[in-house]
Design an enzyme around this catalytic site. Sequence first.
Site, PDB file in Angstrom:
ATOM      1  N   HIS A   1       0.519  -1.464   0.136  1.00 47.17           N
ATOM      2  CA  HIS A   1      -0.074  -0.007   0.009  1.00 47.17           C
ATOM      3  C   HIS A   1       0.810   1.210  -0.003  1.00 47.17           C
ATOM      4  O   HIS A   1       1.684   1.439  -0.947  1.00 47.17           O
ATOM      5  CB  HIS A   1      -0.819   0.041   1.210  1.00 47.17           C
ATOM      6  CG  HIS A   1      -2.074   0.996   1.302  1.00 47.17           C
ATOM      7  ND1 HIS A   1      -2.409   1.858   0.325  1.00 47.17           N
ATOM      8  CD2 HIS A   1      -2.830   1.139   2.200  1.00 47.17           C
ATOM      9  CE1 HIS A   1      -3.362   2.519   0.700  1.00 47.17           C
ATOM     10  NE2 HIS A   1      -3.614   2.157   1.926  1.00 47.17           N
TER      11      HIS A   1
ATOM     12  N   HIS B   1      -2.481  -2.038  -9.381  1.00 42.94           N
ATOM     13  CA  HIS B   1      -3.200  -1.442  -8.900  1.00 42.94           C
ATOM     14  C   HIS B   1      -4.612  -2.495  -8.783  1.00 42.94           C
ATOM     15  O   HIS B   1      -4.965  -3.035  -9.799  1.00 42.94           O
ATOM     16  CB  HIS B   1      -3.804  -0.091  -9.504  1.00 42.94           C
ATOM     17  CG  HIS B   1      -4.262   0.736  -8.126  1.00 42.94           C
ATOM     18  ND1 HIS B   1      -5.561   0.506  -7.974  1.00 42.94           N
ATOM     19  CD2 HIS B   1      -3.807   1.524  -7.459  1.00 42.94           C
ATOM     20  CE1 HIS B   1      -5.794   1.368  -6.763  1.00 42.94           C
ATOM     21  NE2 HIS B   1      -4.775   2.092  -6.511  1.00 42.94           N
TER      22      HIS B   1
ATOM     23  N   ASP C   1       2.603   5.523  -7.002  1.00 45.89           N
ATOM     24  CA  ASP C   1       3.952   5.464  -5.902  1.00 45.89           C
ATOM     25  C   ASP C   1       5.300   5.411  -7.126  1.00 45.89           C
ATOM     26  O   ASP C   1       6.350   5.376  -6.530  1.00 45.89           O
ATOM     27  CB  ASP C   1       3.928   4.410  -5.183  1.00 45.89           C
ATOM     28  CG  ASP C   1       2.680   4.537  -4.365  1.00 45.89           C
ATOM     29  OD1 ASP C   1       1.871   3.634  -4.328  1.00 45.89           O
ATOM     30  OD2 ASP C   1       2.788   5.311  -3.263  1.00 45.89           O
TER      31      ASP C   1
END
Length: 391
Positions: free
Chosen positions: A229, A270, A327
């Site tokens: 995460h 994702h 990210d």
Amino acid sequence: KHGYFTFDPGFLATGSCESAITFIDGGKGVLLHRGYPIDELATQADYLEVCYMLLHGEAPDEETYAEFKDAITKHTMVHQGIHNFFNGFRRDAHPMAMLCAVTGALSSFYHHDLDIHDSEQRLRSAYRLVAKMPTIAAMAYKYSMGQPFVYPRNDLSYSENFLNMMFSVPAEEYQVNPIIAKAMDRIFTLHADHEQNASTSTVRLAGSSGANPYACIAAGVASLWGPAHGGANEACLRMLEKIGSVDKIPEYIEKAKDKDDPFRLMGFGHRVYKNFDPRATVMRDTCHEVLQELDIDDPLLDVAMELERIAREDEYFIEKKLYPNVDFYSGIILKAIGIPTSMFTVIFALSRTVGWVSHWHEMMSEENQKIGRPRQLYTGHTQRKFSPLKK
Ligand code: SDX
């Protein structure tokens, strides 16, 4: 399996909720906050405007925005007692451990203002958390560096203040570069909220029991810490450093495909986006702007760009719909700004605090709000007789 459970159609419903804050269409790469597209917000609004609309539902006009900014600015300082909490940590404690602990401890300074059924008290807690998280985050960094804490200043913007608290030292004032401050602000916005992700769901479940908002946000920090995460930005940069050079990429791509190899390409994939993460697109542009502004030629960016190109052409990644997520580029920007890898998830957490606390506030505003109680599919033994030990 054992005939011991009847499928409860409500099973899938108990973990879900209604929310008007964020909309995601994973197939089309759409992310809206209160109806506004993320790319417009990240390039045309600043983070505190986004905070206001996440909390209150509408974009602020100039006057409302000025009042909100002033209210947040006036809450950025923490009680002097908070400074003592840090002395108990080892200097090499992970900043997320310090952030999680100190965030939960904040509630002990506001016992007079914790009525979760009072909307004004809820919003005051929300404002305090949005205002204080950058201060606590910077304190964790300063403590790990053995440098004195830097107090927040009321003459700086939200992102300028954070950078100043991070990098100012008594011997030398930090000179805020407006391009860097804008990039920092954009990173905050791109991480502000993301519907019912793992950490937001954690905050909602904790809040549903009536726990105070500071404890709920501490729970969100804990959940975000995981490498699957929010810990992915730290893990992604460590992965790029491990790959080290463009010619090593094919070897790691093969490892990522190998089901028996635990290696995953951090920053890719994702649970919801199956085409592209709209945040990654803005983050990629910002990454190039920052590196150009700082005149940095970072070989890790070369590795990242080549990794993105190969992954986009590789049939495994196309089949599994693995694209760069939010990210993937943020770590390169943060590293270019001079922020250590161990602080990446802390920055994600401080950015996401407004999303967490907006969902908490929305849930606590509901009539007849009930405690969450996810159900299970029982797969254990049917009933059997217990035989006590002969003692
Ligand atoms: C965030 O929920 C959110 O909204 C989160 C977030 C937010 O803003 O809150 O968007 C922030 O957490 C972004 C994700 C950051 N995590 C990482 O970058 C870690 C690396 N990514 C993977 O761990 C993974 O992609 C997840 C955890 C993000 C999603 O995992 P899933 O749900 O298992 O992905 P999937 O079901 O779409 O996987 C499909 C297949 C699987 O293979 P099969 O079981 O079908 O054979 O692709 C594989 C996965 O094993 N796969 C990967 C992979 N990600 C998925 N293989 C190699 N490398 C990867 N990164």
